[in-house]
Scaffold this active site. Structure first.
Site, PDB file in Angstrom:
ATOM      1  N   HIS A 278       0.884  -1.174   0.000  1.00 42.20           N
ATOM      2  CA  HIS A 278       0.000   0.000   0.000  1.00 42.20           C
ATOM      3  C   HIS A 278       0.918   1.218   0.000  1.00 42.20           C
ATOM      4  O   HIS A 278       2.007   1.171   0.599  1.00 42.20           O
ATOM      5  CB  HIS A 278      -0.812   0.116   1.289  1.00 42.20           C
ATOM      6  CG  HIS A 278      -1.793  -0.974   1.558  1.00 42.20           C
ATOM      7  ND1 HIS A 278      -1.442  -2.154   2.152  1.00 42.20           N
ATOM      8  CD2 HIS A 278      -3.134  -1.042   1.353  1.00 42.20           C
ATOM      9  CE1 HIS A 278      -2.527  -2.911   2.294  1.00 42.20           C
ATOM     10  NE2 HIS A 278      -3.574  -2.265   1.821  1.00 42.20           N
TER      11      HIS A 278
ATOM     12  N   ASP B 119       2.247   2.112   3.383  1.00 37.25           N
ATOM     13  CA  ASP B 119       3.180   1.166   4.021  1.00 37.25           C
ATOM     14  C   ASP B 119       4.615   1.560   3.722  1.00 37.25           C
ATOM     15  O   ASP B 119       5.516   1.282   4.516  1.00 37.25           O
ATOM     16  CB  ASP B 119       3.071  -0.264   3.451  1.00 37.25           C
ATOM     17  CG  ASP B 119       1.679  -0.802   3.407  1.00 37.25           C
ATOM     18  OD1 ASP B 119       0.845  -0.313   4.177  1.00 37.25           O
ATOM     19  OD2 ASP B 119       1.440  -1.727   2.603  1.00 37.25           O
TER      20      ASP B 119
HETATM   21  C1  XUL Z   1      -7.427  -6.447   4.560  1.00 31.44           C
HETATM   22  C2  XUL Z   1      -6.648  -6.910   3.393  1.00 31.44           C
HETATM   23  C3  XUL Z   1      -5.803  -5.897   2.697  1.00 31.44           C
HETATM   24  C4  XUL Z   1      -5.818  -6.017   1.211  1.00 31.44           C
HETATM   25  C5  XUL Z   1      -5.153  -4.879   0.519  1.00 31.44           C
HETATM   26  O1  XUL Z   1      -8.172  -7.441   5.155  1.00 31.44           O
HETATM   27  O2  XUL Z   1      -6.651  -8.068   3.070  1.00 31.44           O
HETATM   28  O3  XUL Z   1      -4.482  -6.080   3.128  1.00 31.44           O
HETATM   29  O4  XUL Z   1      -5.174  -7.191   0.814  1.00 31.44           O
HETATM   30  O5  XUL Z   1      -5.637  -3.642   0.876  1.00 31.44           O
END
Ligand code: XUL
Ligand code: CO
Length: 455
Positions: A119, A122
Site C-alpha cells: 500500500h 506502508d
Molecule cells: C485487509 C486486506 C488488505 C488487502 C489490501 O483485510 O486483506 O491487506 O489485501 O488492501
C-alpha cells in the site's frame, strides 16, 4: 564532538543486517536435516522444477506483503505494538522508510521471494498534503526501482490505503462527501501510475471502508452508484496510461465496517455486471475473507474461475475458532492442497500470485520470525502444489465429476441447454416416455478417501 562522530555509530546500526540469516535459502529436498549452520532449506520449493508444464516459481508467484510484514507493529485491540521494529520508533519518517525498504529487500533475498506487494502508506510516510505524500512516495519509488533492478524482485501489486486515515472513516468512494471521493481518486491515480512504472502485474482495490455501520444514516443506493463510478474511473485511467496489469477487487464481507459492499465473489460479480466491468476487473481472493463470508476459499476460487474473474490470491488463513480476520500464515497441507487444486482447475494463477498478506502472531517478536513464517509458508504451498499436481495428473476426481454429469451430453441434455426444449415439451416427454429419473450415489466418502491418498 563533531557531528560525523555522533552519526557514524548510528549509521552503522542502520546499515546492519536485520536478520541473523546471511545466505538465501536454497532447495535441498525432502530428506533435508537442519544444522546450526543451515537451520532451514526448502524441501519442496524447487523453483525450477516443472509442474504441469510450468516452472514451480511461475505456478506459485509468491509475494511478500509490505503492510503486515513491515508496517504492522504487532498491535491488537487491547495491546500496543510488540515488535518494536527499529523504523517504528521516533525519528525522521523518511529515514525510517528507507531503513524499512532495506530490511524488506533483505527478507525478499533471504527467502527468495520473487514478488512483493504494498500500500502507498506502508512504504512512505503520509505528508501534510497529498503533494507532500506523493513526493515521499516518489522518493521511495526511485529506491524500489534500483532495488528491483539489483535483485530481480518484481511487483505483484500495488494499492492505495483508502481506509487508515480518519478522512476515510465514512468510506472513500462511498463517502457522503464528494471531496473525500476526489481525494481517494487522486491517491489511486498516484499509486496506479507508480504500479505501472514499476511494471506491477496487478493493481488491487480492497474496499476497507466501502460499507456501512447502520442504514439509519446511509443511502445504500447512492453509495453503490458512487463505487461503480469510482471503479470505472480507475479502469479508464488504466487504459489511458497503458497499464497492462489486472485490476483486482478484493472481496471481504465485514471488518472494519459491519457490512462491506464487496461481500464475496458472487456479490462482486453482480456489481461488476451492473457497471459493465465484468471483463475489466477480476478478484483477489483471501482465505480468511472467504471464511468470514461463510464460504470456503475453494468455493470462492471455483466461483471466480467459473465466472471468468479469477485474478490472484492472498494466502493468509483464519482460525476456525475465531470470527475475525486473524491473517495467519497458511500451515494446513490438505487445506492448501485443495486450494491449489482449485487454482489449477481455474486455469492456474496467471498474472496473479500467492501473496502472504499475513501477520505474525503478536508474540513472535524476533526479527527471524518473519523469515521463518514466510519460508515455511512458501514450502507448504509448494508441497500443496505437488499434491494438486498429482490430483490433476491422476484425474480420478475429474473423471468422477465428468461421469456424474454425462447425462448432459445425451441428446436430451444438449437440447435443453441449447434452448430447444420448452417447459411444455419437457412435460410431454416425461409423460409420453414414462420418464422416471434413477438416483445415483454422489460417493462423497469414497472421494474423500481418494483425496486422502494424494497427501
Ligand atoms: C485487509 C486486506 C488488505 C488487502 C489490501 O483485510 O486483506 O491487506 O489485501 O488492501
Ligand atoms: Co488481503
Amino acid at each position: 564532538m563533531n557531528p560525523t562522530q555522533t552519526l557514524a555509530p548510528r549509521q552503522a546500526a542502520q546499515n546492519a543486517a536485520y536478520f541473523s540469516f546471511r545466505d538465501p535459502f536454497v532447495f535441498r529436498g525432502e530428506g533435508f536435516v537442519p544444522t546450526t549452520a543451515e537451520p532451514f532449506a526448502y524441501q519442496y520449493y524447487d523453483k525450477n522444477r516443472m509442474v504441469l508444464g510450468k516452472r514451480m516459481e511461475d505456478q506459485l508467484r509468491f509475494a511478500t506483503c509490505y503492510w503486515h510484514s513491515f508496517g504492522w507493529g504487532g498491535t491488537d485491540p487491547f495491546g500496543e505494538p510488540s515488535f518494536l521494529r527499529p523504523w517504528h520508533g521516533a525519528g525522521d519518517p523518511m529515514a525510517q522508510a528507507l531503513r524499512k525498504a532495506d530490511v524488506a529487500f533483505e527478507l525478499f533475498r533471504l527467502i527468495d521471494s520473487p514478488f512483493f506487494t504494498f500500500h502507498d502508506r506502508d512504504v512512505a510516510p503520509e505528508g501534510a498534503t497529498l503533494r507532500e505524500s506523493n513526493d515521499n512516495l516518489k522518493r521511495i519509488e526511485a529506491v524500489f526501482e534500483r532495488k528491483m533492478d539489483e535483485t530481480g524482485v518484481k511487483l505483484l501489486w500495488g494499492t492505495a490505503n483508502l481506509f487508515g486515515n480518519r478522512r476515510y472513516m465514512a468510506g472513500a468512494a462511498t463517502n457522503p462527501d464528494p471531496d473525500v471521493f476526489a481525494y481517494a481518486a487522486a491517491q489511486v491515480k498516484q499509486v496506479l501510475e507508480m504500479t505501472h512504472r514499476l511494471r506491477g502485474a496487478n493493481y488491487v482495490l480492497w474496499g476497507g471502508r466501502e460499507g456501512y455501520e447502520t442504514l439509519l444514516n446511509t443511502d445504500l443506493k447512492r453509495e453503490l452508484a458512487q463505487l461503480g463510478r469510482f471503479l470505472n474511473l480507475v479502469v479508464e485511467h488504466k487504459h489511458k496510461i497503458g497499464f497492462k496489469g489486472q485490476i483486482l477487487i478484493e472481496p471481504k464481507p465485514a471488518e472494519p465496517t459491519k457490512h462491506q459492499y464487496d461481500y464475496d465473489v458472487g456479490t462482486v460479480y453482480g456489481f461488476l455486471k451492473a457497471h459493465g466491468l465484468e471483463s475489466e476487473v477480476k478478484v483477489n481472493l483471501e482465505q480468511n475473507h472467504a471464511l468470514l463470508a461463510g464460504h470456503t476459499f475453494e468455493h470462492e476460487i471455483a466461483l471466480a474461475g467459473a465466472l471468468g474473474i479469477f485474478g490472484s490470491l492472498d494466502m493468509n488463513r483464519g482460525d476456525e475458532m475465531l470470527g475475525w480476520d486473524t491473517d495467519q500464515f497458511p500451515n494446513n497441507l490438505p487445506q492448501v492442497a485443495m486450494t491449489m487444486y482449485e487454482v489449477l482447475k481455474a486455469g492456474g494463477i496467471g498474472q496473479g500470485g500467492l501473496n502472504f498478506d499475513a501477520k505474525l502472531r503478536r508474540q513472535s517478536i524476533d526479527p527471524d520470525d518473519l523469515v521463518w513464517a514466510h519460508a515455511t509458508a512458501m514450502d507448504l504451498c509448494a508441497r500443496a502444489l505437488l499434491v494438486a499436481e498429482r490430483m490433476i495428473e491422476d484425474g480420478a476426481l475429474q473423471q468422477h465429476v465428468q461421469t456424474r454429469y454425462q447425462g448432459w451430453d445425451t441428446p436430451r441434455g444438449r437440447a435443453i441447454l441449447q434452448g430447444e426444449r420448452t417447459l411444455e415439451a419437457l412435460a410431454r416427454e416425461v409423460e409420453t416416455e414414462g420418464l422416471e429419473p434413477r438416483p445415483v450415489s454422489a460417493r462423497q466418502e469414497r472421494l474423500e478417501h481418494l483425496v486422502n491418498g494424494y497427501f
